[in-house]
Enzyme design. Structure first.
Site, PDB file in Angstrom:
ATOM      1  N   GLU A 116       0.821  -1.226   0.000  1.00 46.35           N
ATOM      2  CA  GLU A 116       0.000   0.000   0.000  1.00 46.35           C
ATOM      3  C   GLU A 116       0.851   1.270   0.000  1.00 46.35           C
ATOM      4  O   GLU A 116       0.348   2.339   0.317  1.00 46.35           O
ATOM      5  CB  GLU A 116      -0.938   0.011   1.223  1.00 46.35           C
ATOM      6  CG  GLU A 116      -1.866  -1.177   1.340  1.00 46.35           C
ATOM      7  CD  GLU A 116      -2.950  -1.242   0.259  1.00 46.35           C
ATOM      8  OE1 GLU A 116      -2.948  -0.400  -0.663  1.00 46.35           O
ATOM      9  OE2 GLU A 116      -3.783  -2.158   0.337  1.00 46.35           O
ATOM     10  N   HIS A 139      -2.933   2.404   8.295  1.00 47.32           N
ATOM     11  CA  HIS A 139      -4.046   1.643   7.709  1.00 47.32           C
ATOM     12  C   HIS A 139      -4.252   0.368   8.506  1.00 47.32           C
ATOM     13  O   HIS A 139      -3.282  -0.271   8.929  1.00 47.32           O
ATOM     14  CB  HIS A 139      -3.712   1.304   6.250  1.00 47.32           C
ATOM     15  CG  HIS A 139      -4.580   0.245   5.655  1.00 47.32           C
ATOM     16  ND1 HIS A 139      -5.941   0.383   5.535  1.00 47.32           N
ATOM     17  CD2 HIS A 139      -4.295  -0.992   5.160  1.00 47.32           C
ATOM     18  CE1 HIS A 139      -6.444  -0.715   4.978  1.00 47.32           C
ATOM     19  NE2 HIS A 139      -5.464  -1.567   4.745  1.00 47.32           N
ATOM     20  N   HIS A 141      -7.612  -2.831   9.753  1.00 47.69           N
ATOM     21  CA  HIS A 141      -8.887  -3.488   9.464  1.00 47.69           C
ATOM     22  C   HIS A 141      -9.683  -3.686  10.764  1.00 47.69           C
ATOM     23  O   HIS A 141      -9.942  -4.835  11.153  1.00 47.69           O
ATOM     24  CB  HIS A 141      -8.650  -4.859   8.829  1.00 47.69           C
ATOM     25  CG  HIS A 141      -7.728  -4.875   7.636  1.00 47.69           C
ATOM     26  ND1 HIS A 141      -7.072  -6.017   7.206  1.00 47.69           N
ATOM     27  CD2 HIS A 141      -7.375  -3.891   6.769  1.00 47.69           C
ATOM     28  CE1 HIS A 141      -6.342  -5.742   6.129  1.00 47.69           C
ATOM     29  NE2 HIS A 141      -6.490  -4.453   5.853  1.00 47.69           N
ATOM     30  N   GLU A 169     -17.945  11.890  22.574  1.00 46.86           N
ATOM     31  CA  GLU A 169     -16.588  12.291  22.189  1.00 46.86           C
ATOM     32  C   GLU A 169     -16.358  12.368  20.672  1.00 46.86           C
ATOM     33  O   GLU A 169     -15.409  13.009  20.222  1.00 46.86           O
ATOM     34  CB  GLU A 169     -15.580  11.285  22.762  1.00 46.86           C
ATOM     35  CG  GLU A 169     -15.347  11.411  24.242  1.00 46.86           C
ATOM     36  CD  GLU A 169     -14.563  12.668  24.582  1.00 46.86           C
ATOM     37  OE1 GLU A 169     -13.408  12.777  24.151  1.00 46.86           O
ATOM     38  OE2 GLU A 169     -15.121  13.537  25.265  1.00 46.86           O
ATOM     39  N   HIS A 210     -13.083  -3.119   3.462  1.00 47.86           N
ATOM     40  CA  HIS A 210     -11.650  -3.371   3.611  1.00 47.86           C
ATOM     41  C   HIS A 210     -11.122  -2.837   4.955  1.00 47.86           C
ATOM     42  O   HIS A 210     -10.592  -3.611   5.747  1.00 47.86           O
ATOM     43  CB  HIS A 210     -10.882  -2.752   2.432  1.00 47.86           C
ATOM     44  CG  HIS A 210      -9.415  -3.053   2.460  1.00 47.86           C
ATOM     45  ND1 HIS A 210      -8.701  -3.418   1.358  1.00 47.86           N
ATOM     46  CD2 HIS A 210      -8.510  -3.058   3.481  1.00 47.86           C
ATOM     47  CE1 HIS A 210      -7.451  -3.646   1.674  1.00 47.86           C
ATOM     48  NE2 HIS A 210      -7.305  -3.419   2.977  1.00 47.86           N
TER      49      HIS A 210
HETATM   50  P1  13P Z   1       0.787  -5.428   3.134  1.00 46.47           P
HETATM   51  O1  13P Z   1       1.146  -6.727   3.822  1.00 46.47           O
HETATM   52  O2  13P Z   1       1.374  -5.345   1.754  1.00 46.47           O
HETATM   53  O3  13P Z   1       1.137  -4.242   3.990  1.00 46.47           O
HETATM   54  O4  13P Z   1      -0.788  -5.414   2.909  1.00 46.47           O
HETATM   55  C1  13P Z   1      -1.681  -5.495   3.978  1.00 46.47           C
HETATM   56  C2  13P Z   1      -2.960  -4.789   3.727  1.00 46.47           C
HETATM   57  O5  13P Z   1      -3.644  -4.456   4.665  1.00 46.47           O
HETATM   58  C3  13P Z   1      -3.384  -4.512   2.337  1.00 46.47           C
HETATM   59  O6  13P Z   1      -4.402  -3.569   2.305  1.00 46.47           O
HETATM   60 ZN    ZN Z   2      -5.604  -3.560   4.177  1.00 50.46          ZN
END
Ligand code: 13P
Ligand code: ZN
Length: 271
Positions: A116, A139, A141, A169, A210
């Site tokens: 990414e 980033h 999840h 909050e 995602h």
């Molecule tokens: P990477 O292992 O390449 O960082 O990818 C993980 C991810 O969350 C892809 O969106």
């Molecule tokens: Zn990801």
């Protein structure tokens, strides 16, 4: 030369990755972090003339030429970063051509930066244009945020309003709200460009089905943004199927924002 393993920026990457893993935001290799470093600080730990190898990035980032980042490795598990930073993290400098990363430290097993990287570097460029103090792109999840993208309308205003109303909050922590991208193939320059475009207006961008991107001046601020969204999303997922008895009214959101002096998206309120 000081020992790189004592560097505060390296310790902060490790500590943050462990916290993210512990919270369930980063299963397997899920998630990635990039942290823009101060050259003078890095020079205390590494010889900046010593490039271990070069890695093409696959896109132009001329605005970042000479800038140094510590970045999580692709395919690396967040749960392993703290105990083995040298294999799981890398310190890269954007070379003079704007399209090559010079590896200064890390990725010791022959690895490379996150897939990414386009979204990260393009988002750094966007955020720096809005706030020169921005240092972090993160980033991950997180469960409830991700679940919410399955069941909630993915409209920026609607999603932001719902999250603001989950707990007091929210509007104080993310008065600028959330940007939203539809489902897209991850790891591409296209999703990088789309994320960076949103980052001109938002410090938080949700990737439908995602995960989420956050940006901030330091690791704690960025972590805290995502943590607060995730908490609000959890309240939503715990209660959305139940009859709602109490809610925060738009007038109360306005009161809160004014009391705490935050610059909120006024057009997101029905007032
Ligand atoms: P990477 O292992 O390449 O960082 O990818 C993980 C991810 O969350 C892809 O969106
Ligand atoms: Zn990801």
């Amino acid at each position: 030369m000081k020992n790189i393993f004592d560097a505060p920026f390296l310790k902060k990457m490790c500590e943050t990755a462990s916290n993210m893993y512990r919270l369930g935001w980063d299963e397997r290799n899920g998630g990635n972090i990039s942290y823009l470093l101060d050259e003078n600080e890095v020079a205390q730990y590494l010889d900046l003339n010593k490039v271990i190898r070069t890695i093409p990035t696959g896109f132009q980032a001329n605005e970042l030429i000479g800038r140094i980042f510590i970045v999580t490795g692709t395919g690396k598990y967040f749960k392993n970063i703290e105990k083995d930073p040298e294999n799981n993290l890398g310190i890269i400098r954007i070379a003079d051509d704007g399209a090559t990363a010079e590896l200064l430290w890390g990725y010791a097993d022959g690895g490379r930066f996150t897939s990414e990287l386009p979204a990260h570097l393009m988002s750094h460029i966007s955020r720096l244009s809005v706030n020169p103090e921005n240092r972090i792109i993160m980033h991950c999840h997180p469960d409830y945020t991700l679940a919410m993208t399955q069941v909630h309308e993915m409209d920026e205003r609607a999603l932001t309003r719902t999250l603001w109303k989950q707990m007091t909050e929210s509007i104080v922590v993310f008065p600028d709200g959330l940007g939203v991208l539809p489902w897209m193939v991850c790891g591409t320059n296209e999703i990088g460009e789309a994320t960076a475009e949103k980052m001109k207006k938002y410090r938080l961008v949700v990737w439908t089905l995602h995960g989420i991107y956050g940006a901030g001046r330091d690791m704690d601020e960025t972590f805290g943004l995502i943590e607060t969204v995730e908490k609000a999303a959890k309240q939503y997922m715990l209660t959305a199927h139940l009859p709602q008895v109490n809610t925060i009214e738009d007038s109360q959101l306005k009161e809160l924002a004014e009391f705490f002096g935050v610059d909120y998206r006024k057009d997101y309120l029905n007032i």
